[in-house]
Structure formats: structure tokens, C-alpha cells
Design a protein around this motif. Structure first.
Motif, mmCIF file in Angstrom:
data_model
loop_
_atom_site.group_PDB
_atom_site.id
_atom_site.type_symbol
_atom_site.label_atom_id
_atom_site.label_comp_id
_atom_site.label_asym_id
_atom_site.label_seq_id
_atom_site.Cartn_x
_atom_site.Cartn_y
_atom_site.Cartn_z
ATOM 1 N N TYR A 34 0.827 -1.200 0.000
ATOM 2 C CA TYR A 34 0.000 0.000 0.000
ATOM 3 C C TYR A 34 0.867 1.258 0.000
ATOM 4 C CZ TYR A 34 -3.906 3.092 0.864
ATOM 5 O OH TYR A 34 -4.847 4.077 0.733
ATOM 6 N N LEU A 35 1.949 1.260 0.769
ATOM 7 C CA LEU A 35 2.850 2.406 0.782
ATOM 8 C C LEU A 35 3.487 2.608 -0.586
ATOM 9 C CD1 LEU A 35 4.241 4.663 2.365
ATOM 10 C CD2 LEU A 35 5.972 2.991 3.059
ATOM 11 N N ARG A 36 3.857 1.516 -1.242
ATOM 12 C CA ARG A 36 4.412 1.617 -2.602
ATOM 13 C C ARG A 36 3.401 2.253 -3.545
ATOM 14 N NH1 ARG A 36 5.232 -3.810 -5.534
ATOM 15 N NH2 ARG A 36 3.016 -3.469 -5.705
ATOM 16 N N LYS A 37 2.154 1.862 -3.407
ATOM 17 C CA LYS A 37 1.087 2.426 -4.241
ATOM 18 C C LYS A 37 0.964 3.937 -4.005
ATOM 19 C CE LYS A 37 -3.937 2.216 -4.566
ATOM 20 N NZ LYS A 37 -5.146 1.594 -4.027
ATOM 21 N N GLU A 66 -6.187 5.367 6.583
ATOM 22 C CA GLU A 66 -5.430 5.735 7.783
ATOM 23 C C GLU A 66 -4.342 4.706 8.031
ATOM 24 O OE1 GLU A 66 -5.502 8.451 9.410
ATOM 25 O OE2 GLU A 66 -7.332 9.305 8.635
ATOM 26 N N PRO A 67 -3.212 5.059 8.586
ATOM 27 C CA PRO A 67 -2.742 6.354 9.056
ATOM 28 C C PRO A 67 -2.073 7.183 7.965
ATOM 29 C CG PRO A 67 -1.121 4.714 9.631
ATOM 30 C CD PRO A 67 -2.262 3.988 8.944
ATOM 31 N N TYR A 68 -2.042 6.651 6.742
ATOM 32 C CA TYR A 68 -1.414 7.360 5.630
ATOM 33 C C TYR A 68 -2.133 8.665 5.320
ATOM 34 C CZ TYR A 68 0.570 2.729 5.039
ATOM 35 O OH TYR A 68 1.195 1.541 5.248
ATOM 36 N N GLY A 103 3.909 -1.039 10.851
ATOM 37 C CA GLY A 103 4.558 -2.338 10.936
ATOM 38 C C GLY A 103 5.509 -2.683 9.811
ATOM 39 N N ILE A 104 5.959 -1.697 9.028
ATOM 40 C CA ILE A 104 6.940 -2.017 7.997
ATOM 41 C C ILE A 104 8.308 -2.170 8.670
ATOM 42 C CG2 ILE A 104 5.639 -0.862 6.170
ATOM 43 C CD1 ILE A 104 7.665 1.437 6.305
ATOM 44 N N PRO A 105 9.240 -2.872 8.028
ATOM 45 C CA PRO A 105 10.564 -3.047 8.631
ATOM 46 C C PRO A 105 11.232 -1.701 8.923
ATOM 47 C CG PRO A 105 10.308 -4.470 6.729
ATOM 48 C CD PRO A 105 9.114 -3.570 6.760
ATOM 49 N N GLN A 106 12.014 -1.673 9.984
ATOM 50 C CA GLN A 106 12.650 -0.432 10.429
ATOM 51 C C GLN A 106 13.548 0.161 9.346
ATOM 52 O OE1 GLN A 106 11.851 1.103 13.241
ATOM 53 N NE2 GLN A 106 13.214 2.806 12.803
ATOM 54 N N MET A 138 12.254 -0.223 -2.687
ATOM 55 C CA MET A 138 11.109 -0.831 -2.024
ATOM 56 C C MET A 138 10.725 -2.136 -2.716
ATOM 57 S SD MET A 138 7.523 0.988 -1.220
ATOM 58 C CE MET A 138 7.272 1.074 0.528
ATOM 59 N N GLU A 139 10.764 -2.144 -4.025
ATOM 60 C CA GLU A 139 10.435 -3.351 -4.784
ATOM 61 C C GLU A 139 11.422 -4.477 -4.456
ATOM 62 O OE1 GLU A 139 7.973 -5.521 -6.879
ATOM 63 O OE2 GLU A 139 7.642 -3.368 -6.762
ATOM 64 N N GLN A 140 12.684 -4.137 -4.340
ATOM 65 C CA GLN A 140 13.700 -5.149 -3.997
ATOM 66 C C GLN A 140 13.453 -5.703 -2.600
ATOM 67 O OE1 GLN A 140 16.092 -6.537 -5.932
ATOM 68 N NE2 GLN A 140 16.364 -7.908 -4.202
ATOM 69 N N LYS A 141 13.151 -4.825 -1.654
ATOM 70 C CA LYS A 141 12.865 -5.270 -0.287
ATOM 71 C C LYS A 141 11.624 -6.158 -0.258
ATOM 72 C CE LYS A 141 13.235 -5.199 4.216
ATOM 73 N NZ LYS A 141 14.311 -5.838 4.916
#
Length: 172
Positions: A34-37, A66-68, A103-106, A138-141
Motif C-alpha cells: 500500500y505504501l508503494r502504491k 489511515e494512518p497514511y 509495521g513495515i521493517p525499520q 522498495m520493490e527489492q525489499k
């Protein structure tokens, strides 16, 4: 009889823990998608609509979940009212305030914070390239997460069940 009921409850609790951990991994991946979008939509607003960043934040944030939504609208409001020193400072403050709960990786959160320091002071084409670079990272991760995701989900589920069975045997 009571021991048997207790043993079943311990096994169910262990299984529940495994399922919960597996659900956290799936939720993390969903949030990354969703963040990538959203970042892609901001990129499109800047590139094709030729909007400045605050307007892109308003446009994308008004339709985000939310919370975006709160994050992007806060960015818009502070940038429009000139509340803060720079885009980088405002971006970091708002990101640290609104997005740690997703909750995405740090390391991806820190990368997102660094992204704000690279935007705003350069022309539109450089902003688009910067967003493209972030999207590639982000795509690689996400690809790395995808390969590990199935293994971790299965592992957590097995650990939950076997741990529950082990504890039940010990308690009996």
C-alpha cells in the motif's frame, strides 16, 4: 479430564500464537504494498499533473486510508502553512509521528524518512527520479520479503503447534 482440557488449551494457545505471528508477517507485506502504491501516486501527481509536493500530498492523502491519510494531510498542512524549517524536517517529524504503527521493517521506515530529505529542493525531473529510486529499493525489499514470507509463516505456525504440544506434554 481437567489435565486433558488444559493440554488442549495450551496447544490451542501455542497454535494461536503461531497464527498471530504469521498474520503479522502478512500484514507487514500488505502495508508495504500500500505504501508503494501511495508513493507511486505521488510520483504520478508530480510528473504528469505537474503538481508541487504539497498539492500532491493533498490529492493522494484525501483518498488514502489511515494512518497514511493523516500523514499526507499533515504534510500538506504544515508545508502550506510553512510550519517547520524544511521539507526534510517536516517529513521526518510527520513520518516518525504517524507511520511507525504500520509495521513495515525499520530499515524501510528509515529509508522513507531519508526520502523526504531528498525531495523538495530539486526540480521535478530529479524528484521523479528520486521517487523512482525509492520505489526500486522498495520493490527489492518486497521481493526479499516475498521469498522469506512463506518460509516464516510456515515456521511460525509449526513452532506454535509444536511448542503447544511440547508444553502440554511437560504439564501432563
Amino acid at each position: 479430564m481437567i489435565k486433558a482440557i488444559g493440554a488442549v488449551m495450551v496447544i490451542l494457545a501455542g497454535s494461536g500464537w503461531g497464527m498471530l505471528q504469521a498474520a503479522k508477517i502478512e500484514e507487514c507485506y500488505r502495508q508495504m504494498r500500500y505504501l508503494r502504491k501511495l508513493i507511486f501516486r505521488i510520483r504520478s501527481e508530480v510528473r504528469y499533473s505537474r503538481r508541487v509536493l504539497p498539492e500532491a500530498f493533498l490529492s493522494v492523502g484525501s483518498e488514502a486510508q489511515e494512518p497514511y491519510k493523516m500523514w499526507l494531510l499533515s504534510l500538506y498542512e504544515r508545508l502550506e502553512n510553512r510550519q517547520g524549517t524544511s521539507l526534510a524536517g517536516i517529513w521526518e517529524e510527520e513520518t516518525r509521528t504517524h507511520l511507525p504503527v504500520i509495521g513495515i521493517p525499520q530499515d524501510m521506515l528509515e529509508s522513507l524518512i531519508r526520502l523526504g530529505g531528498e525531495l523538495g529542493t530539486i526540480d521535478i525531473e530529479m524528484q521523479v527520479r528520486t521517487l523512482d529510486l525509492y520505489l526500486e529499493q522498495m520493490e527489492q525489499k518486497m521481493e526479499d520479503m516475498r521469498t522469506e514470507q512463506k518460509e516464516k509463516i510456515r515456521l511460525y505456525q509449526c513452532i506454535g503447534v509444536t511448542g503447544g504440544v511440547f508444553l502440554a506434554i511437560i504439564l501432563l
